[in-house]
Design an enzyme around this catalytic site. Sequence first.
Site, PDB file in Angstrom:
ATOM      1  N   CYS A 121      46.321  56.553  22.850  1.00 15.43           N
ATOM      2  CA  CYS A 121      46.968  55.298  23.246  1.00 15.43           C
ATOM      3  C   CYS A 121      48.103  54.984  22.278  1.00 15.43           C
ATOM      4  O   CYS A 121      49.222  54.643  22.697  1.00 15.43           O
ATOM      5  CB  CYS A 121      45.919  54.172  23.264  1.00 15.43           C
ATOM      6  SG  CYS A 121      46.551  52.596  23.883  1.00 15.43           S
ATOM      7  N   CYS A 122      47.843  55.118  20.955  1.00 18.78           N
ATOM      8  CA  CYS A 122      48.901  54.870  19.957  1.00 18.78           C
ATOM      9  C   CYS A 122      50.056  55.845  20.152  1.00 18.78           C
ATOM     10  O   CYS A 122      51.222  55.473  19.982  1.00 18.78           O
ATOM     11  CB  CYS A 122      48.347  55.001  18.539  1.00 18.78           C
ATOM     12  SG  CYS A 122      47.374  53.588  17.973  1.00 18.78           S
ATOM     13  N   CYS A 203      48.535  45.412  18.091  1.00 24.19           N
ATOM     14  CA  CYS A 203      48.298  45.132  19.504  1.00 24.19           C
ATOM     15  C   CYS A 203      47.089  44.187  19.655  1.00 24.19           C
ATOM     16  O   CYS A 203      46.159  44.213  18.840  1.00 24.19           O
ATOM     17  CB  CYS A 203      48.007  46.430  20.239  1.00 24.19           C
ATOM     18  SG  CYS A 203      49.416  47.541  20.317  1.00 24.19           S
ATOM     19  N   CYS A 206      43.422  45.466  19.487  1.00 23.76           N
ATOM     20  CA  CYS A 206      43.084  46.190  18.254  1.00 23.76           C
ATOM     21  C   CYS A 206      43.276  45.352  16.995  1.00 23.76           C
ATOM     22  O   CYS A 206      43.326  45.898  15.889  1.00 23.76           O
ATOM     23  CB  CYS A 206      43.923  47.458  18.150  1.00 23.76           C
ATOM     24  SG  CYS A 206      43.677  48.560  19.541  1.00 23.76           S
ATOM     25  N   CYS A 231      48.032  54.250  12.556  1.00 27.04           N
ATOM     26  CA  CYS A 231      48.342  54.665  13.922  1.00 27.04           C
ATOM     27  C   CYS A 231      49.201  55.920  13.955  1.00 27.04           C
ATOM     28  O   CYS A 231      49.483  56.445  15.016  1.00 27.04           O
ATOM     29  CB  CYS A 231      49.042  53.544  14.664  1.00 27.04           C
ATOM     30  SG  CYS A 231      50.564  53.038  13.877  1.00 27.04           S
TER      31      CYS A 231
HETATM   32  S1  SF4 Z   1      47.093  49.670  18.489  1.00 28.77           S
HETATM   33 FE1  SF4 Z   1      45.535  49.718  20.150  1.00 28.77          FE
HETATM   34  S2  SF4 Z   1      46.552  49.015  22.054  1.00 28.77           S
HETATM   35 FE2  SF4 Z   1      48.150  49.444  20.472  1.00 28.77          FE
HETATM   36  S3  SF4 Z   1      48.824  51.472  20.958  1.00 28.77           S
HETATM   37 FE3  SF4 Z   1      47.210  51.702  19.378  1.00 28.77          FE
HETATM   38  S4  SF4 Z   1      45.232  51.900  20.507  1.00 28.77           S
HETATM   39 FE4  SF4 Z   1      46.817  51.217  21.978  1.00 28.77          FE
END
Ligand code: SF4
Length: 244
Positions: A121-122, A203, A206, A231
């Site tokens: 996701c990141c 985000c 998170c 991340c």
């Molecule tokens: S911080 Fe969380 S929502 Fe944002 S990109 Fe990373 S995993 Fe995805």
Amino acid sequence: MGAIQLYARAGAQFDERVAHAVAVLQSAASEHAGAIVQATSLGAEDMVLTDLIARHQLPIALATLDTGKLHAQTLALIPRIESRYGLPVERHVPVQEQVLQFVRQYGEEPMFRSIELRKACCDLRKLQPLARMLAARSAWVTGLRREQSANRGEVPFHERDGAGRIKFNPLADWSWNDVWHYIATHDVPYNDLHDQFFPSIGCEPCTRAIAVGEDFRAGRWWWEDEKAKECGLHVAKSNEESPA
Ligand code: SF4
């Protein structure tokens, strides 16, 4: 009680740290004229940097990663910055088709299912847009500070990132109190979430508020092991094989 009342206190040699941060930014802007950007997370440190860039009229572009998962309070800062400083903020977003496909396959909150899915996701929402932000640039500016976490204890004022660009960290030696003293002194706009015990803001799914005595980044990816809690945005050249 708000963040300013809680944290704003000038440490010894605060003025010297401000002067040094300005000197780092000035030399970065002249060495990388037309090819340098502040990658702002819209957090408190980055608001200090944006204010310094604007105040000293430095030719450093402003850009942020709009992951599609930011808090409304964070997004609201973008027009506030643009109207306060008269500078545009670039928004780098993920590829919508890829996001739709990812969500279709893994759901809206895959980050809680495994570290691999969180990193995927990141990658989709942050790392790929960051790569596009930096594509035509030779340097970037970040708000990293040594005090933020054990993983960041040795942040230098400048370093090479995993792609060989120069990354400047002008606030590397600033304390949290310095950051808020600067914000209070110059009436810098900041994210309302800082007044709700969110020192580090990412985000929405998170990030959570922290309790008294908790570590600065305890509210980020709190369900993961400490060593995994980055991340991938800040991977240095020397450790690019093993992103923290
Ligand atoms: S911080 Fe969380 S929502 Fe944002 S990109 Fe990373 S995993 Fe995805």
